[in-house]
Structure formats: C-alpha cells, structure tokens
Scaffold this motif. Structure first.
Motif, short mmCIF file in Angstrom:
data_model
loop_
_atom_site.label_atom_id
_atom_site.label_comp_id
_atom_site.label_asym_id
_atom_site.label_seq_id
_atom_site.Cartn_x
_atom_site.Cartn_y
_atom_site.Cartn_z
N ALA A 50 49.91 38.71 32.34
CA ALA A 50 48.97 38.90 33.63
C ALA A 50 49.97 39.05 34.56
CB ALA A 50 48.27 37.63 33.53
N ILE A 51 49.40 39.75 35.53
CA ILE A 51 49.96 40.28 36.87
C ILE A 51 48.83 39.88 37.95
CG2 ILE A 51 50.65 42.10 38.33
CD1 ILE A 51 52.43 41.79 35.90
N PHE A 52 49.73 38.97 39.05
CA PHE A 52 48.73 38.89 40.15
C PHE A 52 49.31 39.24 41.20
CE2 PHE A 52 47.59 35.80 36.66
CZ PHE A 52 46.05 35.85 36.65
N PRO A 53 48.54 39.53 42.40
CA PRO A 53 49.34 39.96 43.86
C PRO A 53 49.56 38.47 44.49
CG PRO A 53 46.92 40.15 43.80
CD PRO A 53 47.23 39.94 42.44
N ALA A 54 50.45 38.40 45.25
CA ALA A 54 50.57 37.05 45.90
C ALA A 54 49.59 36.76 46.87
CB ALA A 54 51.90 37.30 46.80
N GLY A 55 49.18 35.34 46.72
CA GLY A 55 48.07 34.89 47.62
C GLY A 55 46.68 35.02 47.14
N ARG A 56 46.48 35.61 46.25
CA ARG A 56 45.02 35.94 45.82
C ARG A 56 44.96 35.17 44.32
NH1 ARG A 56 41.70 39.18 48.98
NH2 ARG A 56 40.50 39.42 47.29
N GLN A 57 45.80 34.33 43.91
CA GLN A 57 45.70 33.77 42.47
C GLN A 57 44.39 32.87 42.32
OE1 GLN A 57 48.16 33.90 39.94
NE2 GLN A 57 46.71 32.67 38.49
N ILE B 233 39.36 30.71 40.00
CA ILE B 233 37.88 30.40 40.09
C ILE B 233 37.08 31.18 39.08
CG2 ILE B 233 35.96 30.57 41.48
CD1 ILE B 233 37.87 29.92 43.83
N ASN B 234 37.30 32.71 39.06
CA ASN B 234 36.36 33.46 38.14
C ASN B 234 37.14 33.65 36.71
OD1 ASN B 234 34.43 34.19 39.96
ND2 ASN B 234 36.14 34.96 41.25
N ARG B 235 38.23 33.03 36.59
CA ARG B 235 38.84 33.05 35.19
C ARG B 235 39.23 34.39 34.62
NH1 ARG B 235 38.42 27.95 32.31
NH2 ARG B 235 38.69 28.97 30.60
N TYR B 236 39.81 35.28 35.28
CA TYR B 236 40.28 36.66 34.72
C TYR B 236 41.44 36.91 35.35
CZ TYR B 236 38.65 39.09 39.03
OH TYR B 236 38.43 39.44 40.18
N VAL C 9 44.28 47.44 35.28
CA VAL C 9 44.07 46.58 36.14
C VAL C 9 42.33 46.40 36.32
CG1 VAL C 9 43.88 46.69 39.00
CG2 VAL C 9 45.60 47.82 37.74
N SER C 10 42.08 45.20 36.66
CA SER C 10 40.57 44.66 36.82
C SER C 10 40.13 45.33 37.83
CB SER C 10 40.42 43.17 36.86
OG SER C 10 40.94 42.48 35.73
N GLY C 11 38.57 45.24 37.95
CA GLY C 11 38.01 46.01 38.95
C GLY C 11 38.17 45.49 40.37
N GLN C 12 38.49 46.08 41.29
CA GLN C 12 39.05 45.31 42.81
C GLN C 12 37.72 46.10 43.56
OE1 GLN C 12 41.93 43.64 43.32
NE2 GLN C 12 41.81 43.71 41.12
N VAL C 13 37.40 44.90 44.56
CA VAL C 13 36.18 44.98 45.47
C VAL C 13 36.87 44.79 46.66
CG1 VAL C 13 34.62 44.55 43.96
CG2 VAL C 13 35.50 42.57 45.18
N GLY C 14 36.33 45.31 47.50
CA GLY C 14 36.31 44.99 49.23
C GLY C 14 36.23 43.54 49.69
#
Length: 134
Positions: free
Chosen positions: A6-13, A18-21, A33-38
């Motif tokens: 798994a890859i996560f950007p800094a600060g948004r873990q 919370i949403n378990r993905y 990459v999972s769907g990214q929203v604004g």
C-alpha cells in the motif's frame, strides 16, 4: 496470497483509515491508484467545481509522488463525472495543464449519478519508473 504493498501520501493516512482503503497499491512495476476526489484537508468536498477538479489532480499527484511516479508515468485514466455535458470543458482544461505533452495516456470518462458529495473523481494506473543503478 502476496501481501498488498500500500502507498499513502503524507498527511492523509487518517482519511484512508476511516474509509478502510488504500490510496494506491503497487504490484510489480504497476501502481493502481484509487479514485481521487477534490477533497479539502478535512476530507470534505470543495464546492467550486474547477477547484474541486484541481484538488483531485493535486491529490492524485501526491499519491503518484509517494510511489516515486508522476503524471508522465500514467498509462490509463478513468474519470467519473456527475454532469459530463456541463463539466467536461473545465475537466479538459485542467487535464491539459496537468497531463503534459503527447503521447497521452488512454482515457475513459464515465457519467455517474453519485460520488459521495463530489462531482468529479479520477483514478489511474501508472507504470513505475525503473530504479537506475550507478
């Protein structure tokens, strides 16, 4: 079964927990990459549509960077739009600024009725750059 990388950007873990993905999964030299929203920092939707699209691309950029990739490594793009007929012009403008020069990745745009309070979502597959040894 192989363990997911798994890859996560800094600060948004926390938002992903919370949403378990996962933000992205690395499999060999591919990054899914999972769907990214604004979303803003607190995870809420940005109400201004153009800013929402720009934030989605910014969030995507951060996920790609966390894996050592960039938009130049993206090979497949899928976008989701709640009102494609009126939104697509803005999406194209932001996309052209972000994606860069040809050759472009392939792209599929899908009209949807629900995006959990958002109006735009983007997901990609990227081929990760090969590490070069000196």
């Amino acid at each position: 079964m192989t363990k997911r990388d798994a890859i996560f950007p800094a600060g948004r873990q926390a938002l992903y927990d919370i949403n378990r993905y996962s933000a992205a999964i690395r499999s060999g030299d591919l990054l899914f990459v999972s769907g990214q929203v604004g979303s803003r920092e607190d995870g809420s939707p940005e109400p201004d549509f153009e800013k929402q699209v720009e934030l989605a691309f910014a969030n995507l950029r951060k996920v790609l960077a966390a894996a050592g990739a960039s938009f130049g490594d993206v090979v497949d793009v899928t976008t989701f739009h709640t009102d494609p007929a009126t939104q697509f012009g803005i999406v194209k403008e932001v996309r052209f600024r972000e994606i860069g020069e040809a050759p472009y990745p392939n792209w599929t745009a899908v009209g949807v009725t629900w995006l959990s309070g958002f109006d735009f979502e983007i997901k990609v597959i990227a081929r990760l750059p090969q590490a070069t040894s000196a």
